[in-house]
Design a protein around this motif. Sequence first.
Motif, short mmCIF file in Angstrom:
data_model
loop_
_atom_site.label_atom_id
_atom_site.label_comp_id
_atom_site.label_asym_id
_atom_site.label_seq_id
_atom_site.Cartn_x
_atom_site.Cartn_y
_atom_site.Cartn_z
N ARG A 177 1.15 3.44 1.90
CA ARG A 177 0.15 2.77 1.06
C ARG A 177 0.73 2.37 -0.29
NH1 ARG A 177 -5.94 4.63 -0.98
NH2 ARG A 177 -6.23 2.75 -2.29
N ILE A 178 1.35 3.32 -0.99
CA ILE A 178 1.82 3.03 -2.34
C ILE A 178 2.93 1.99 -2.32
CG2 ILE A 178 2.89 4.00 -4.40
CD1 ILE A 178 -0.02 4.80 -3.95
N SER A 179 3.86 2.11 -1.38
CA SER A 179 4.97 1.15 -1.33
C SER A 179 4.47 -0.26 -1.03
CB SER A 179 5.99 1.58 -0.27
OG SER A 179 5.42 1.59 1.03
N THR A 180 3.51 -0.37 -0.12
CA THR A 180 3.00 -1.69 0.24
C THR A 180 2.18 -2.30 -0.88
OG1 THR A 180 2.94 -1.01 2.57
CG2 THR A 180 1.71 -2.98 1.97
N GLU A 181 1.27 -1.51 -1.45
CA GLU A 181 0.43 -2.04 -2.52
C GLU A 181 1.25 -2.45 -3.74
OE1 GLU A 181 -2.84 0.36 -3.71
OE2 GLU A 181 -3.96 0.02 -1.85
#
Length: 356
Positions: free
Chosen positions: A96-100
Amino acid sequence: MLLNFRSLFNAGHANRIRKHLVQCLCSRHGQPTESPIQLKGHDLLTLQNYKAEEIEYLLWAASDLKERIKHKKEHLPLLQGKSLAMIFEKRSTRTRISTETGFALLGGHPCFLTLQDIHLGINESIMDTARVLSTMTDAILARVYKQGDLEMLAQEATIPVINGLSDFDHPIQILADYLTLQEHYGSLKGLTLSWIGDGNNVLNSIMLSAAKFGMDLHIATPKGFEPDPMVIQIAEDYSRKYCTKLFLTTNPLEAANGANVLITDTWISMGQEEEKQKRLKAFQGYQITMETCKVAAPDWTFLHCLPRKPEEVDDEVFYSPQSLVFQEAENRKWTITAVMASLLTDYSPQLQKPTF
């Protein structure tokens, strides 16, 4: 690229045909760009579908974006005005964090969607969801339980679909692993990877790609937890094609012997909680410790896709200087950013291509 038009027409997938035609034209003729590799418009469901040079391109783009954005502080609004639908059936930290953050860094707008936010497969079919999202967003990243659901999304969507994890494959994790190893060793070719643990989706991803870089692969799994026989067959074919070694055993020390990279993962994935006691018993003796590392190559390193539990690897190894797990975690950001830039734009890396 050969298309089975009969099956596509019989299924009534007009949108999918149009999407494949775009991919076909790009792959045959390319578009004006400095890079010889053209992935714009493609899906990323599994690295099995990607040639070695295409995976190399994604890793090159990741290195390039990491250098330009993190170190040179460049502003690269490559995805300005674009949006990404992020479907999460399973919770996540790194995905989630890497993509966002990666999509936002390039100027785009990520939309995080859980099963509490949308009707996926409950009040609305996957087919209808894919078609709706195709009219409102520019790409879909889906973190799902079933590989079949991911394939249905890709089949019905007219925009790129990225596998954020499924029960069969985890390609964006393996890209981060390979980038980490390339940064550490300077090249992937000739490395020996040792997997000690469950025959799961992360191992599948390694088996479907490692040989393409000239890497040998040693695998130790307990009886009853071996990799999928179909994946083993494909990996054996790759091993012959690329002249690499594939070795399977139930003995962790045999798998670790002479290995440059020791890799493990959770023994109990999400959805397997009821099997916890059975699995903990089956995996006794599979914890990676310094005793395991003694039989590895002198330049051994350790990878784990996280989150980690102590029964899988002890603190001495996990927090050792040889452990690359936090560099590996950070590289999730740069590899997924490269994937999104490559599937949605004609991005060409500016840095010299690394050695793979």
